[in-house]
Write a protein that holds these residues in place. Structure first.
Motif, mmCIF file in Angstrom:
data_model
loop_
_atom_site.group_PDB
_atom_site.id
_atom_site.type_symbol
_atom_site.label_atom_id
_atom_site.label_comp_id
_atom_site.label_asym_id
_atom_site.label_seq_id
_atom_site.Cartn_x
_atom_site.Cartn_y
_atom_site.Cartn_z
ATOM 1 N N THR A 1 0.926 -1.205 0.120
ATOM 2 C CA THR A 1 -0.148 0.114 -0.089
ATOM 3 C C THR A 1 1.049 1.217 -0.089
ATOM 4 O O THR A 1 0.578 2.193 -0.926
ATOM 5 N N HIS A 2 1.962 1.283 0.635
ATOM 6 C CA HIS A 2 2.679 2.379 0.825
ATOM 7 C C HIS A 2 3.607 2.434 -0.304
ATOM 8 O O HIS A 2 3.991 3.584 -0.817
ATOM 9 N N GLN A 3 4.176 1.626 -1.187
ATOM 10 C CA GLN A 3 4.914 1.433 -2.245
ATOM 11 C C GLN A 3 3.845 2.077 -3.395
ATOM 12 O O GLN A 3 4.242 3.048 -4.269
ATOM 13 N N LEU A 4 2.503 1.895 -3.396
ATOM 14 C CA LEU A 4 1.601 2.260 -4.471
ATOM 15 C C LEU A 4 1.546 3.796 -4.012
ATOM 16 O O LEU A 4 1.313 4.584 -5.104
ATOM 17 N N ALA A 5 1.592 4.328 -3.006
ATOM 18 C CA ALA A 5 1.441 5.729 -2.659
ATOM 19 C C ALA A 5 2.686 6.440 -3.173
ATOM 20 O O ALA A 5 2.451 7.352 -3.528
ATOM 21 N N PHE A 6 3.790 5.764 -2.907
ATOM 22 C CA PHE A 6 4.986 6.337 -3.246
ATOM 23 C C PHE A 6 5.023 6.625 -4.744
ATOM 24 O O PHE A 6 5.307 7.541 -5.537
ATOM 25 N N LEU A 7 4.552 5.423 -5.566
ATOM 26 C CA LEU A 7 4.298 5.637 -7.085
ATOM 27 C C LEU A 7 3.285 6.767 -7.365
ATOM 28 O O LEU A 7 3.152 7.027 -8.747
ATOM 29 N N HIS A 8 2.387 7.163 -6.606
ATOM 30 C CA HIS A 8 1.724 8.139 -6.941
ATOM 31 C C HIS A 8 2.105 9.595 -6.236
ATOM 32 O O HIS A 8 1.288 10.441 -6.411
ATOM 33 N N GLY A 9 3.312 9.494 -6.043
ATOM 34 C CA GLY A 9 3.662 10.799 -5.383
ATOM 35 C C GLY A 9 4.088 11.859 -6.221
ATOM 36 O O GLY A 9 4.426 11.541 -7.650
ATOM 37 N N ASP A 10 4.644 13.085 -5.772
ATOM 38 C CA ASP A 10 5.214 13.895 -6.572
ATOM 39 C C ASP A 10 6.763 13.661 -7.205
ATOM 40 O O ASP A 10 7.357 13.106 -6.314
ATOM 41 N N ALA A 11 7.009 13.909 -8.413
ATOM 42 C CA ALA A 11 8.539 14.042 -8.881
ATOM 43 C C ALA A 11 8.612 15.037 -10.146
ATOM 44 O O ALA A 11 7.543 15.287 -10.738
ATOM 45 N N LYS A 12 9.633 15.272 -10.395
ATOM 46 C CA LYS A 12 9.936 16.100 -11.567
ATOM 47 C C LYS A 12 9.379 15.580 -12.936
ATOM 48 O O LYS A 12 8.627 16.081 -13.694
ATOM 49 N N THR A 13 9.563 14.106 -12.877
ATOM 50 C CA THR A 13 9.255 13.571 -14.127
ATOM 51 C C THR A 13 8.855 11.950 -13.858
ATOM 52 O O THR A 13 9.074 11.495 -12.678
ATOM 53 N N GLU A 14 8.067 11.412 -14.698
ATOM 54 C CA GLU A 14 7.791 9.963 -14.449
ATOM 55 C C GLU A 14 8.839 8.860 -14.314
ATOM 56 O O GLU A 14 9.059 8.323 -13.382
ATOM 57 N N MET A 15 9.933 9.345 -15.164
ATOM 58 C CA MET A 15 11.038 8.552 -15.261
ATOM 59 C C MET A 15 11.804 8.674 -13.865
ATOM 60 O O MET A 15 12.585 7.750 -13.423
ATOM 61 N N ALA A 16 11.855 9.855 -13.227
ATOM 62 C CA ALA A 16 12.665 10.120 -12.223
ATOM 63 C C ALA A 16 11.975 9.355 -11.034
ATOM 64 O O ALA A 16 12.564 8.832 -10.004
ATOM 65 N N LEU A 17 10.577 9.392 -11.121
ATOM 66 C CA LEU A 17 9.966 8.722 -9.902
ATOM 67 C C LEU A 17 10.090 7.109 -10.174
ATOM 68 O O LEU A 17 10.392 6.576 -9.187
ATOM 69 N N ILE A 18 10.124 6.573 -11.181
ATOM 70 C CA ILE A 18 10.454 5.067 -11.431
ATOM 71 C C ILE A 18 11.437 5.006 -10.970
ATOM 72 O O ILE A 18 12.159 3.961 -10.276
ATOM 73 N N GLY A 19 12.700 5.752 -11.306
ATOM 74 C CA GLY A 19 14.033 5.448 -10.702
ATOM 75 C C GLY A 19 14.222 5.651 -9.308
ATOM 76 O O GLY A 19 14.939 4.844 -8.606
ATOM 77 N N ARG A 20 13.555 6.477 -8.619
ATOM 78 C CA ARG A 20 13.428 6.457 -7.142
ATOM 79 C C ARG A 20 12.879 5.343 -6.460
ATOM 80 O O ARG A 20 13.281 4.889 -5.649
ATOM 81 N N TYR A 21 11.947 4.950 -7.060
ATOM 82 C CA TYR A 21 11.157 3.664 -6.654
ATOM 83 C C TYR A 21 11.795 2.388 -6.712
ATOM 84 O O TYR A 21 12.111 1.630 -5.865
ATOM 85 N N LYS A 22 12.607 2.160 -7.895
ATOM 86 C CA LYS A 22 13.449 1.264 -8.093
ATOM 87 C C LYS A 22 14.660 1.260 -7.158
ATOM 88 O O LYS A 22 14.990 0.094 -6.665
ATOM 89 N N GLN A 23 14.956 2.385 -6.743
ATOM 90 C CA GLN A 23 16.050 2.639 -5.761
ATOM 91 C C GLN A 23 15.828 1.817 -4.558
ATOM 92 O O GLN A 23 16.373 1.136 -3.587
ATOM 93 N N TRP A 24 14.448 2.227 -4.137
ATOM 94 C CA TRP A 24 13.976 1.836 -2.881
ATOM 95 C C TRP A 24 13.569 0.356 -2.802
ATOM 96 O O TRP A 24 13.965 -0.405 -1.964
ATOM 97 N N LEU A 25 13.127 0.042 -3.992
ATOM 98 C CA LEU A 25 12.888 -1.576 -4.029
ATOM 99 C C LEU A 25 13.998 -2.405 -3.812
ATOM 100 O O LEU A 25 14.049 -3.467 -3.253
ATOM 101 N N ALA A 26 15.167 -1.804 -4.607
ATOM 102 C CA ALA A 26 16.452 -2.824 -4.443
ATOM 103 C C ALA A 26 16.811 -2.646 -2.818
ATOM 104 O O ALA A 26 17.546 -3.653 -2.680
ATOM 105 N N MET A 27 16.589 -1.644 -2.127
ATOM 106 C CA MET A 27 17.021 -1.670 -0.829
ATOM 107 C C MET A 27 15.955 -2.615 0.005
ATOM 108 O O MET A 27 16.240 -3.297 0.935
ATOM 109 N N LEU A 28 14.592 -2.520 -0.447
ATOM 110 C CA LEU A 28 13.841 -3.484 0.381
ATOM 111 C C LEU A 28 13.993 -4.915 0.146
ATOM 112 O O LEU A 28 13.748 -5.561 0.832
ATOM 113 N N SER A 29 14.637 -5.268 -1.115
ATOM 114 C CA SER A 29 15.053 -6.379 -1.397
ATOM 115 C C SER A 29 15.863 -7.090 -0.302
ATOM 116 O O SER A 29 16.198 -8.424 -0.131
#
Length: 333
Positions: free
Chosen positions: A272-300
């Motif tokens: 639920t919180h990851q989905l909230a992250f992906l609906h958050g503010d970012a300069k661009t969609e690609m920047a948001l995806i990059g940030r999310y992947k960075q977090w997911l790699a750490m969550l792994s």
């Protein structure tokens, strides 16, 4: 564990009336969106962070305009708190005492509840421009910066400093300690490694002990990944106060586990919180995806399910496709 008197500052005494737990400022990681998500999780788990610290705002040649402060700390629009109510202290980095003081004052006028001064950043670019941890080799300048800020901002607003154990080594720890003692800082956060040691294990918590003799609270930081680490750090550093960094991003329930190891945020709740992250503010969609992947790699490193998801989405470049993968994982239960 011995306790030392807090400085006479009333706000400091109130903030440290119980053991504090902070979310660390991590450049390029704990930006406003990540702060919002992690502080929300902590609040939902019943152990909110006492406060968090913004990524550093670089001070170079002039007093920064308001829009720069708002960009780094959009929480200034909301009494300098995240949506879940966690206060955000504003962190400055620079080497010019008077300029740092004037920027700190500008931040206070915009609503900063406290000012934190960065003497710990190990980034080469920052150090090459006489900022961050390189100033640990100039303790007297460090003292002058803290003093200038403390003398300039309103007396009710606390001023804190964050340091490492040294730049290349720990040989001038005594000089650093004396500089901090003379600076007027209201409290001190110590990352228990030198700049040269970077983020490589271990952290040398026992080297924090000498600082706990100062007449100010000391917060320990570095290499705290679970409850056992937290307990050991408090014992070895001789302080009950902790700042959580990468461990809090890898296991967002770490904040609650420090005091109650049975608390757990399961993967389904975290989706639920990851989905909230992906609906958050970012300069661009690609920047948001990059940030999310960075977090997911750490969550792994903290969740087996994150590793599975990482393998499924690491090559995806479309936000909606990533959201659908997350939703599919959630619906499998």
């Amino acid at each position: 564990m011995s306790q030392h008197p807090h400085s006479a500052h009333p706000a400091t005494a109130q903030l440290f009336s119980n053991p504090v737990r902070l979310l660390a400022p991590m450049e390029g990681l704990t930006d406003p969106l990540m702060r919002q998500i992690l502080t929300q999780i902590a609040s939902d788990l019943g152990r909110p962070y006492d406060w968090s610290v913004s990524e550093f705002i670089r001070v170079t040649h002039h007093v920064l305009p308001a829009h720069v402060f708002y960009r780094f700390v959009p929480e200034l629009n909301h009494q300098c708190k995240t949506a879940s109510g966690t206060p955000i202290h504003i962190q400055l980095l620079g080497s010019e005492p008077e300029l740092m003081a004037q920027n700190a004052l500008a931040a206070c006028e915009l609503g900063a509840p406290a000012i934190d001064l960065n003497f710990g950043c190990p980034a080469k670019t920052v150090n090459n421009h006489r900022g961050g941890s390189v100033l640990l080799d100039e303790p007297s300048l460090m003292r002058d910066i803290i003093s200038a800020v403390r003398d300039t901002v309103p007396s009710h607003i606390p001023v804190s400093a964050k340091i490492r154990l040294g730049y290349t080594d720990t040989s001038n720890l005594d000089d650093i300690r004396k500089a901090i003692a003379d600076s007027g800082a209201n409290w001190l956060t110590i990352h228990a490694r030198t700049k040269t040691q970077g983020y490589k294990p271990p952290a040398y918590w026992e080297k924090i002990v000498g600082f706990t003799e100062l007449a100010m609270p000391v917060i320990a930081n570095g290499e705290i990944w679970n409850n056992q680490h937290a307990q050991r750090c408090c014992e070895q550093a001789n302080t009950p106060h902790l700042m959580l960094g990468r461990g809090a991003v890898t296991r967002p329930d770490l904040i609650a586990q420090v005091d109650n190891p049975d608390t757990e945020l399961d993967w389904q709740a975290l989706i639920t919180h990851q989905l909230a992250f992906l609906h958050g503010d970012a300069k661009t969609e690609m920047a948001l995806i990059g940030r999310y992947k960075q977090w997911l790699a750490m969550l792994s490193k903290g969740y087996a399910e994150a590793k599975v998801l990482w393998d499924d989405i690491k090559k995806l470049r479309d936000k909606q496709a990533i959201i659908e993968q997350l939703q599919a994982q959630r619906d499998e239960v």
